[in-house]
Design a protein around this motif. Sequence first.
Motif, PDB file in Angstrom:
ATOM      1  N   LEU A 136       0.792  -1.207   0.029  1.00  0.00           N
ATOM      2  CA  LEU A 136       0.036   0.112   0.050  1.00  0.00           C
ATOM      3  C   LEU A 136       0.798   1.226   0.019  1.00  0.00           C
ATOM      4  CD1 LEU A 136      -2.533  -1.185   2.649  1.00  0.00           C
ATOM      5  CD2 LEU A 136      -3.036  -1.101   0.274  1.00  0.00           C
ATOM      6  N   THR A 137       0.299   2.433  -0.458  1.00  0.00           N
ATOM      7  CA  THR A 137       0.863   3.645  -0.474  1.00  0.00           C
ATOM      8  C   THR A 137      -0.068   4.455   0.618  1.00  0.00           C
ATOM      9  OG1 THR A 137       1.758   3.878  -2.547  1.00  0.00           O
ATOM     10  CG2 THR A 137       1.297   5.841  -1.419  1.00  0.00           C
ATOM     11  N   ILE A 138       0.512   5.070   1.594  1.00  0.00           N
ATOM     12  CA  ILE A 138      -0.380   5.365   2.704  1.00  0.00           C
ATOM     13  C   ILE A 138      -0.035   7.080   2.537  1.00  0.00           C
ATOM     14  CG2 ILE A 138      -0.798   5.708   5.045  1.00  0.00           C
ATOM     15  CD1 ILE A 138      -1.730   3.163   4.011  1.00  0.00           C
ATOM     16  N   VAL A 139      -1.097   7.793   2.440  1.00  0.00           N
ATOM     17  CA  VAL A 139      -1.120   9.274   2.717  1.00  0.00           C
ATOM     18  C   VAL A 139      -1.729   9.469   3.956  1.00  0.00           C
ATOM     19  CG1 VAL A 139      -1.840  11.530   1.714  1.00  0.00           C
ATOM     20  CG2 VAL A 139      -1.659   9.512   0.197  1.00  0.00           C
ATOM     21  N   ASN A 140      -0.925  10.248   4.819  1.00  0.00           N
ATOM     22  CA  ASN A 140      -1.294  10.717   6.214  1.00  0.00           C
ATOM     23  C   ASN A 140      -0.530  11.722   6.539  1.00  0.00           C
ATOM     24  OD1 ASN A 140      -0.818   9.960   9.394  1.00  0.00           O
ATOM     25  ND2 ASN A 140      -2.778   9.098   8.694  1.00  0.00           N
ATOM     26  N   ASN A 141      -0.957  12.531   7.643  1.00  0.00           N
ATOM     27  CA  ASN A 141       0.079  13.492   8.555  1.00  0.00           C
ATOM     28  C   ASN A 141       1.384  13.052   8.953  1.00  0.00           C
ATOM     29  OD1 ASN A 141       0.097  16.417   9.218  1.00  0.00           O
ATOM     30  ND2 ASN A 141       0.153  15.292  11.238  1.00  0.00           N
ATOM     31  N   ASN A 142       1.362  11.756   9.580  1.00  0.00           N
ATOM     32  CA  ASN A 142       2.657  11.287  10.040  1.00  0.00           C
ATOM     33  C   ASN A 142       2.712   9.858   9.476  1.00  0.00           C
ATOM     34  OD1 ASN A 142       0.941  10.048  11.707  1.00  0.00           O
ATOM     35  ND2 ASN A 142       1.350  10.888  13.567  1.00  0.00           N
ATOM     36  N   ALA A 143       3.692   9.246  10.359  1.00  0.00           N
ATOM     37  CA  ALA A 143       4.090   7.987   9.864  1.00  0.00           C
ATOM     38  C   ALA A 143       3.890   7.004  11.145  1.00  0.00           C
ATOM     39  CB  ALA A 143       5.574   7.741   9.669  1.00  0.00           C
ATOM     40  N   GLY A 144       2.755   7.186  12.016  1.00  0.00           N
ATOM     41  CA  GLY A 144       2.384   6.263  12.949  1.00  0.00           C
ATOM     42  C   GLY A 144       3.202   6.689  14.410  1.00  0.00           C
ATOM     43  N   ASN A 145       2.243   6.326  15.490  1.00  0.00           N
ATOM     44  CA  ASN A 145       2.721   6.543  16.750  1.00  0.00           C
ATOM     45  C   ASN A 145       2.592   5.222  17.226  1.00  0.00           C
ATOM     46  OD1 ASN A 145       1.121   8.867  15.854  1.00  0.00           O
ATOM     47  ND2 ASN A 145       2.580   9.744  17.272  1.00  0.00           N
ATOM     48  N   GLY A 146       3.567   4.854  18.285  1.00  0.00           N
ATOM     49  CA  GLY A 146       3.801   3.693  18.991  1.00  0.00           C
ATOM     50  C   GLY A 146       3.437   2.259  18.537  1.00  0.00           C
ATOM     51  N   ASP A 147       2.305   1.668  18.849  1.00  0.00           N
ATOM     52  CA  ASP A 147       2.399   0.266  18.037  1.00  0.00           C
ATOM     53  C   ASP A 147       0.679   0.020  17.554  1.00  0.00           C
ATOM     54  OD1 ASP A 147       4.751  -1.036  18.672  1.00  0.00           O
ATOM     55  OD2 ASP A 147       4.251  -1.050  20.690  1.00  0.00           O
ATOM     56  N   THR A 148       0.081   1.071  17.678  1.00  0.00           N
ATOM     57  CA  THR A 148      -1.473   0.826  17.345  1.00  0.00           C
ATOM     58  C   THR A 148      -1.666   1.720  15.936  1.00  0.00           C
ATOM     59  OG1 THR A 148      -2.195   2.769  18.574  1.00  0.00           O
ATOM     60  CG2 THR A 148      -2.206   0.779  19.572  1.00  0.00           C
ATOM     61  N   GLY A 149      -2.985   1.466  15.549  1.00  0.00           N
ATOM     62  CA  GLY A 149      -3.367   2.275  14.267  1.00  0.00           C
ATOM     63  C   GLY A 149      -2.385   2.285  13.055  1.00  0.00           C
ATOM     64  N   LEU A 150      -1.996   3.401  12.581  1.00  0.00           N
ATOM     65  CA  LEU A 150      -1.123   3.403  11.314  1.00  0.00           C
ATOM     66  C   LEU A 150       0.263   2.561  11.551  1.00  0.00           C
ATOM     67  CD1 LEU A 150      -0.256   4.211   8.405  1.00  0.00           C
ATOM     68  CD2 LEU A 150       0.192   6.636   9.531  1.00  0.00           C
ATOM     69  N   ALA A 151       0.768   2.738  12.884  1.00  0.00           N
ATOM     70  CA  ALA A 151       2.201   1.981  13.300  1.00  0.00           C
ATOM     71  C   ALA A 151       1.705   0.430  13.117  1.00  0.00           C
ATOM     72  CB  ALA A 151       2.366   2.385  14.562  1.00  0.00           C
ATOM     73  N   ALA A 152       0.640  -0.026  13.707  1.00  0.00           N
ATOM     74  CA  ALA A 152       0.228  -1.567  13.471  1.00  0.00           C
ATOM     75  C   ALA A 152       0.351  -2.069  11.887  1.00  0.00           C
ATOM     76  CB  ALA A 152      -1.044  -1.909  14.218  1.00  0.00           C
ATOM     77  N   LEU A 153      -0.224  -1.266  10.959  1.00  0.00           N
ATOM     78  CA  LEU A 153      -0.361  -1.571   9.506  1.00  0.00           C
ATOM     79  C   LEU A 153       1.021  -1.620   9.061  1.00  0.00           C
ATOM     80  CD1 LEU A 153      -2.250  -1.894   7.102  1.00  0.00           C
ATOM     81  CD2 LEU A 153      -2.034   0.605   6.899  1.00  0.00           C
ATOM     82  N   LEU A 154       1.991  -0.492   9.434  1.00  0.00           N
ATOM     83  CA  LEU A 154       3.462  -0.785   9.174  1.00  0.00           C
ATOM     84  C   LEU A 154       4.003  -1.817   9.698  1.00  0.00           C
ATOM     85  CD1 LEU A 154       4.459   3.189   9.853  1.00  0.00           C
ATOM     86  CD2 LEU A 154       3.894   2.067   7.474  1.00  0.00           C
ATOM     87  N   LYS A 155       3.744  -2.248  10.903  1.00  0.00           N
ATOM     88  CA  LYS A 155       4.440  -3.304  11.499  1.00  0.00           C
ATOM     89  C   LYS A 155       3.841  -4.742  11.033  1.00  0.00           C
ATOM     90  CE  LYS A 155       5.345  -4.905  16.277  1.00  0.00           C
ATOM     91  NZ  LYS A 155       5.117  -4.691  17.881  1.00  0.00           N
ATOM     92  N   ALA A 156       2.791  -4.684  10.302  1.00  0.00           N
ATOM     93  CA  ALA A 156       2.487  -5.800   9.586  1.00  0.00           C
ATOM     94  C   ALA A 156       3.031  -5.955   8.194  1.00  0.00           C
ATOM     95  CB  ALA A 156       0.759  -5.837   9.588  1.00  0.00           C
TER      96      ALA A 156
END
Length: 140
Positions: A48-68
């Motif tokens: 995926l290409t993600i468009v967002n204000n940032n690149a994730g925080n901690g381990d949840t939400g966007l960071a969890a998608l990155l971690k996966a």
Amino acid sequence: MIDKTCTSLAAAVAGIHDGATVMIGGFGTAGMPSALIDALIDQGAKDLTIVNNNAGNGDTGLAALLKARRVRRIICSFPRQADSYVFDALYRAGEIELEVVPQGNLACRIEAAGAGLGAIYAPTGYGTLLAEGKETRRID
């Protein structure tokens, strides 16, 4: 009018395919659609290409998608902060592409994409070293 109501989180993300570009709202964890992101992780789309204000925080939400390991590229205005360690590790390992865009330009690009425009011009960087070798135009 077309009814675009979804009956479940799974139904909301069902049409997202491998390689899709997905814009995720929120400002850090504020306003981030964590339940939809979790549904996207369960759905399985990758590269995926993600468009967002940032690149994730901690381990949840966007960071969890990155971690996966579902994200190939992220376009954002603020990629690094104290708890962006998932993104930091992926970036340092060369496992994710990053396009940093000034926040105002990011907002303009999102608006232009929503309107179906192919490009926008903004004066960001004009006359600086950043602009050397890049196309410039004077528009009245």
